[in-house]
Design an enzyme around this catalytic site. Sequence first.
Site, PDB file in Angstrom:
ATOM      1  N   ARG A 148       0.827  -1.207   0.000  1.00 44.15           N
ATOM      2  CA  ARG A 148       0.000   0.000   0.000  1.00 44.15           C
ATOM      3  C   ARG A 148       0.861   1.256   0.000  1.00 44.15           C
ATOM      4  O   ARG A 148       0.680   2.151  -0.823  1.00 44.15           O
ATOM      5  CB  ARG A 148      -0.914  -0.002   1.224  1.00 44.15           C
ATOM      6  N   ILE A 149       1.805   1.317   0.946  1.00 45.70           N
ATOM      7  CA  ILE A 149       2.585   2.555   1.084  1.00 45.70           C
ATOM      8  C   ILE A 149       3.599   2.667  -0.057  1.00 45.70           C
ATOM      9  O   ILE A 149       3.708   3.723  -0.696  1.00 45.70           O
ATOM     10  CB  ILE A 149       3.277   2.607   2.466  1.00 45.70           C
ATOM     11  N   CYS A 227      11.049   4.539   6.423  1.00 43.56           N
ATOM     12  CA  CYS A 227       9.853   5.004   7.135  1.00 43.56           C
ATOM     13  C   CYS A 227       8.957   3.797   7.368  1.00 43.56           C
ATOM     14  O   CYS A 227       7.738   3.935   7.509  1.00 43.56           O
ATOM     15  CB  CYS A 227       9.111   6.052   6.313  1.00 43.56           C
ATOM     16  N   ALA A 228       9.545   2.594   7.361  1.00 42.14           N
ATOM     17  CA  ALA A 228       8.741   1.373   7.558  1.00 42.14           C
ATOM     18  C   ALA A 228       8.972   0.837   8.969  1.00 42.14           C
ATOM     19  O   ALA A 228       8.179   1.098   9.873  1.00 42.14           O
ATOM     20  CB  ALA A 228       9.085   0.347   6.499  1.00 42.14           C
ATOM     21  N   ARG A 229      10.065   0.116   9.172  1.00 38.41           N
ATOM     22  CA  ARG A 229      10.349  -0.426  10.497  1.00 38.41           C
ATOM     23  C   ARG A 229      11.844  -0.433  10.761  1.00 38.41           C
ATOM     24  O   ARG A 229      12.633  -0.805   9.869  1.00 38.41           O
ATOM     25  CB  ARG A 229       9.854  -1.880  10.618  1.00 38.41           C
ATOM     26  N   ASP A 253      12.644   7.338  10.015  1.00 38.09           N
ATOM     27  CA  ASP A 253      11.485   7.663  10.864  1.00 38.09           C
ATOM     28  C   ASP A 253      11.349   6.610  11.964  1.00 38.09           C
ATOM     29  O   ASP A 253      10.609   6.815  12.918  1.00 38.09           O
ATOM     30  CB  ASP A 253      10.206   7.677  10.002  1.00 38.09           C
ATOM     31  N   GLU A 258      13.015   2.028  20.005  1.00 31.56           N
ATOM     32  CA  GLU A 258      12.391   3.355  20.050  1.00 31.56           C
ATOM     33  C   GLU A 258      12.016   3.707  21.475  1.00 31.56           C
ATOM     34  O   GLU A 258      11.362   2.867  22.133  1.00 31.56           O
ATOM     35  CB  GLU A 258      11.169   3.390  19.141  1.00 31.56           C
ATOM     36  N   HIS A 276       9.210   8.472  14.604  1.00 36.17           N
ATOM     37  CA  HIS A 276       8.126   7.576  14.176  1.00 36.17           C
ATOM     38  C   HIS A 276       6.819   8.362  13.944  1.00 36.17           C
ATOM     39  O   HIS A 276       5.813   8.131  14.612  1.00 36.17           O
ATOM     40  CB  HIS A 276       7.916   6.467  15.229  1.00 36.17           C
ATOM     41  N   LEU A 277       6.916   9.285  12.987  1.00 34.30           N
ATOM     42  CA  LEU A 277       5.787  10.189  12.737  1.00 34.30           C
ATOM     43  C   LEU A 277       4.966   9.816  11.503  1.00 34.30           C
ATOM     44  O   LEU A 277       4.026  10.526  11.165  1.00 34.30           O
ATOM     45  CB  LEU A 277       6.302  11.623  12.548  1.00 34.30           C
TER      46      LEU A 277
HETATM   47  N1  LIG Z   1       6.414   5.021   9.973  1.00 37.42           N
HETATM   48  C1  LIG Z   1       5.147   4.797  10.239  1.00 37.42           C
HETATM   49  O1  LIG Z   1       4.548   5.462  11.071  1.00 37.42           O
HETATM   50  C2  LIG Z   1       4.427   3.753   9.501  1.00 37.42           C
HETATM   51  C3  LIG Z   1       5.067   2.621   9.110  1.00 37.42           C
HETATM   52  N2  LIG Z   1       4.382   1.625   8.472  1.00 37.42           N
HETATM   53  C4  LIG Z   1       5.120   0.446   8.059  1.00 37.42           C
HETATM   54  O2  LIG Z   1       5.253   0.459   6.645  1.00 37.42           O
HETATM   55  C5  LIG Z   1       5.421  -0.868   6.173  1.00 37.42           C
HETATM   56  C6  LIG Z   1       4.591  -1.111   4.939  1.00 37.42           C
HETATM   57  O3  LIG Z   1       3.220  -0.947   5.214  1.00 37.42           O
HETATM   58  P1  LIG Z   1       2.113  -1.238   4.080  1.00 37.42           P
HETATM   59  O4  LIG Z   1       2.555  -0.710   2.778  1.00 37.42           O
HETATM   60  O5  LIG Z   1       0.823  -0.799   4.631  1.00 37.42           O
HETATM   61  O6  LIG Z   1       2.164  -2.821   4.053  1.00 37.42           O
HETATM   62  P2  LIG Z   1       1.700  -3.797   2.884  1.00 37.42           P
HETATM   63  O7  LIG Z   1       1.461  -5.103   3.513  1.00 37.42           O
HETATM   64  O8  LIG Z   1       0.616  -3.178   2.063  1.00 37.42           O
HETATM   65  O9  LIG Z   1       2.995  -3.898   1.965  1.00 37.42           O
HETATM   66  C7  LIG Z   1       4.152  -4.576   2.311  1.00 37.42           C
HETATM   67  C8  LIG Z   1       4.783  -5.092   1.031  1.00 37.42           C
HETATM   68  O10 LIG Z   1       6.039  -5.661   1.362  1.00 37.42           O
HETATM   69  C9  LIG Z   1       6.237  -6.763   0.501  1.00 37.42           C
HETATM   70  N3  LIG Z   1       7.238  -7.645   1.059  1.00 37.42           N
HETATM   71  C10 LIG Z   1       7.107  -8.559   2.051  1.00 37.42           C
HETATM   72  N4  LIG Z   1       8.278  -9.183   2.250  1.00 37.42           N
HETATM   73  C11 LIG Z   1       9.165  -8.664   1.371  1.00 37.42           C
HETATM   74  C12 LIG Z   1      10.550  -8.892   1.123  1.00 37.42           C
HETATM   75  N5  LIG Z   1      11.220  -9.823   1.788  1.00 37.42           N
HETATM   76  N6  LIG Z   1      11.135  -8.152   0.168  1.00 37.42           N
HETATM   77  C13 LIG Z   1      10.454  -7.224  -0.519  1.00 37.42           C
HETATM   78  N7  LIG Z   1       9.140  -6.969  -0.339  1.00 37.42           N
HETATM   79  C14 LIG Z   1       8.509  -7.677   0.615  1.00 37.42           C
HETATM   80  C15 LIG Z   1       4.870  -7.400   0.415  1.00 37.42           C
HETATM   81  O11 LIG Z   1       4.741  -8.207  -0.729  1.00 37.42           O
HETATM   82  C16 LIG Z   1       3.969  -6.178   0.348  1.00 37.42           C
HETATM   83  O12 LIG Z   1       3.694  -5.825  -0.991  1.00 37.42           O
HETATM   84  C17 LIG Z   1       5.120  -1.758   7.368  1.00 37.42           C
HETATM   85  O13 LIG Z   1       6.344  -2.144   7.954  1.00 37.42           O
HETATM   86  C18 LIG Z   1       4.398  -0.854   8.318  1.00 37.42           C
HETATM   87  O14 LIG Z   1       4.526  -1.280   9.617  1.00 37.42           O
HETATM   88  C19 LIG Z   1       3.054   1.736   8.177  1.00 37.42           C
HETATM   89  C20 LIG Z   1       2.373   2.859   8.530  1.00 37.42           C
HETATM   90  C21 LIG Z   1       2.997   3.952   9.246  1.00 37.42           C
HETATM   91  O1  LIG Z   2       0.951   1.689  11.423  1.00 38.35           O
HETATM   92  C1  LIG Z   2       2.154   1.478  11.557  1.00 38.35           C
HETATM   93  O2  LIG Z   2       2.731   0.451  11.182  1.00 38.35           O
HETATM   94  C2  LIG Z   2       2.978   2.486  12.203  1.00 38.35           C
HETATM   95  O3  LIG Z   2       4.182   2.342  12.227  1.00 38.35           O
HETATM   96  C3  LIG Z   2       2.359   3.604  12.905  1.00 38.35           C
HETATM   97  O4  LIG Z   2       2.770   3.489  14.238  1.00 38.35           O
HETATM   98  P1  LIG Z   2       2.055   4.342  15.389  1.00 38.35           P
HETATM   99  O5  LIG Z   2       0.644   3.883  15.446  1.00 38.35           O
HETATM  100  O6  LIG Z   2       2.163   5.770  14.973  1.00 38.35           O
HETATM  101  O7  LIG Z   2       2.802   4.037  16.634  1.00 38.35           O
END
Ligand SMILES: NC(=O)C1=CN([C@@H]2O[C@H](COP(=O)(O)OP(=O)(O)OC[C@H]3O[C@@H](n4cnc5c(N)ncnc54)[C@H](O)[C@@H]3O)[C@@H](O)[C@H]2O)C=CC1
Ligand SMILES: O=C(O)C(=O)COP(=O)(O)O
Length: 524
Positions: A148-149, A227-229, A253, A258, A276-277
């Site tokens: 998604r992201i 900005c993922a993990r 991020d 953390e 982590h914003l």
């Molecule tokens: N910084 C923040 O506040 C936020 C961070 N996140 C993090 O962003 C990340 C992505 O979130 P979404 O896009 O919603 O998830 P999503 O599930 O829609 O997308 C993840 C993608 O990663 C791919 N993937 C899985 N294993 C893989 C690998 N070994 N190599 C390459 N690609 C691989 C999957 O096929 C999938 O398309 C998550 O780690 C989530 O926790 C999400 C929201 C806010």
């Molecule tokens: O949704 C995610 O994966 C996030 O990283 C957001 O984390 P938070 O709810 O802001 O602590």
Amino acid sequence: MFRVLVSDAISEEGLAPLRTSAHIDIVQKKVGEVEDELHTFDALLVRSATKVTEDLLEKMTNLKIVGRAGVGVDNIDIDAATKRGIVVINAPNGNTISAAEHTFAMMAALVRHIPQAHISVKSREWNRSAFVGKELFGKKLGVIGFGRIGSEVAKRARAFGMTVHVYDPFLTKERAEKLGVSIHSLDEVLASADIITVHTPLTKETRGLLGTENLAKTKKGVYLINCARGGIIDEQALIPFLESGHVAGVALDVFEQEPPGDHPLLAFSNVIATPHLGASTVEAQLNVATQVAEELLHFVEGQPVTSSINLPALSKDVYEKIQSFYHLGRKLGLIASQFMNIPVQELSVTYAGTVADLETTYITRSLLAGFLQPRVASTVNEVNAAMVAKERGITYGEKFSDETHGYANCISLTVHGENKTFTIKGTHVPNYGDRIVHFDGVAIDFAPEGHLLYIQHQDRPGMIGKVGNILGAHDVNIATMQVGRQEAGGKAMMILSLDKPVDDAVLKTLAQIDDIETVKRLEA
Ligand SMILES: NC(=O)C1=CN([C@@H]2O[C@H](COP(=O)(O)OP(=O)(O)OC[C@H]3O[C@@H](n4cnc5c(N)ncnc54)[C@H](O)[C@@H]3O)[C@@H](O)[C@H]2O)C=CC1
Ligand SMILES: O=C(O)C(=O)COP(=O)(O)O
């Protein structure tokens, strides 16, 4: 009262739907502040700060559901929750746009040195030559993880005139083409990208994905964004690449720990960071809180949840269609387990008629849970049934057949045990209820409800009277009685539905009647 512990900062407005229910009690406190009450909560709502560990779940003995107001569930021990039959839900798309926009803001800030220039101006300096940046236009963006992201980031990158190279082993060519990006191997993305941004979940496979070996494959002067993990880019491995200038800059991020404290990476002027914003916008917080609150309400009302991590996804429509069979499945499993109170190796479920066209995975899980429940001390439900079966060495499989035995639908369960195989078949009759129509080789018809008594005997005149007399003498009232036999004078059975369960002494007396071979209590 259904008690919900909200242990992280979750939007008040988003939680509002929960407050409309008189049956829900919301407590907003950190886990550490309610140590003595942990066993009283039915639900736990968190963001990323609360660590839902096995140890915490162990203390929350009444917990039924964990809701994550966000995407990443790496702070939740999913296996430990599943083992305990605890449903885990998240809000998979409520913060997608915010996280993508934050990634883009970080990318622009990184290549134009905005945070550093900002600090300089605030320090009353005016040093324009120190902050000469690079354009995003015409650059290659490597996106690792195109969910998604990742895909929202790619859309924005294309609007900025960037070329997007994607690595995601689960991405189809059609989807990539639709979004105007090209699929590459990880090595190709590493070698070609001017800027690399990671958007995968943190898993065993992605932890340290950008470590020493892969960082060495990147272009000299590459920019990196996480900005993922924390942990997808190995923080320790990054240090020498920054020291040598191979990596031109990093935007973070998220961190392995953390808050990161006095982390060596923070000492580099070309490492920019936010706490982590990604999801911290008014809109995202309202979205994710509303999503989990609505899902939680469904759960409390016995409706299906659609965004569960450890349950098959079910829409309301599908749920309504399978609901009756789901109950029938559980009853079939429960009765079969008591009847076959011996070790079993395999369960085989056959669906016929209208039920065969439905989402049977859920029904099978319910049946399995019914079967396992009398054998284990803890709760078994559709969340943990497969895991408990595996632990106990019980395999199971689904089959589909045209043989409905004259019913509109039929679920048949065959249990293979040591030296014995048992088959039970049931049907659901709309506006009438569940009926067991076949029991251990004999056609019969009874409702799988309440205190049942199974008696297997030789088909002789007077058997019903003898059984009735003994039960009457022990003040046990018979509500219904069904009889069936394989052939006249052969194996026959009675299934009685009683107003109260019989005790062992009555069972023994019944078993002493001539021509009675087996007597069993069955609870349904
Ligand atoms: N910084 C923040 O506040 C936020 C961070 N996140 C993090 O962003 C990340 C992505 O979130 P979404 O896009 O919603 O998830 P999503 O599930 O829609 O997308 C993840 C993608 O990663 C791919 N993937 C899985 N294993 C893989 C690998 N070994 N190599 C390459 N690609 C691989 C999957 O096929 C999938 O398309 C998550 O780690 C989530 O926790 C999400 C929201 C806010
Ligand atoms: O949704 C995610 O994966 C996030 O990283 C957001 O984390 P938070 O709810 O802001 O602590």
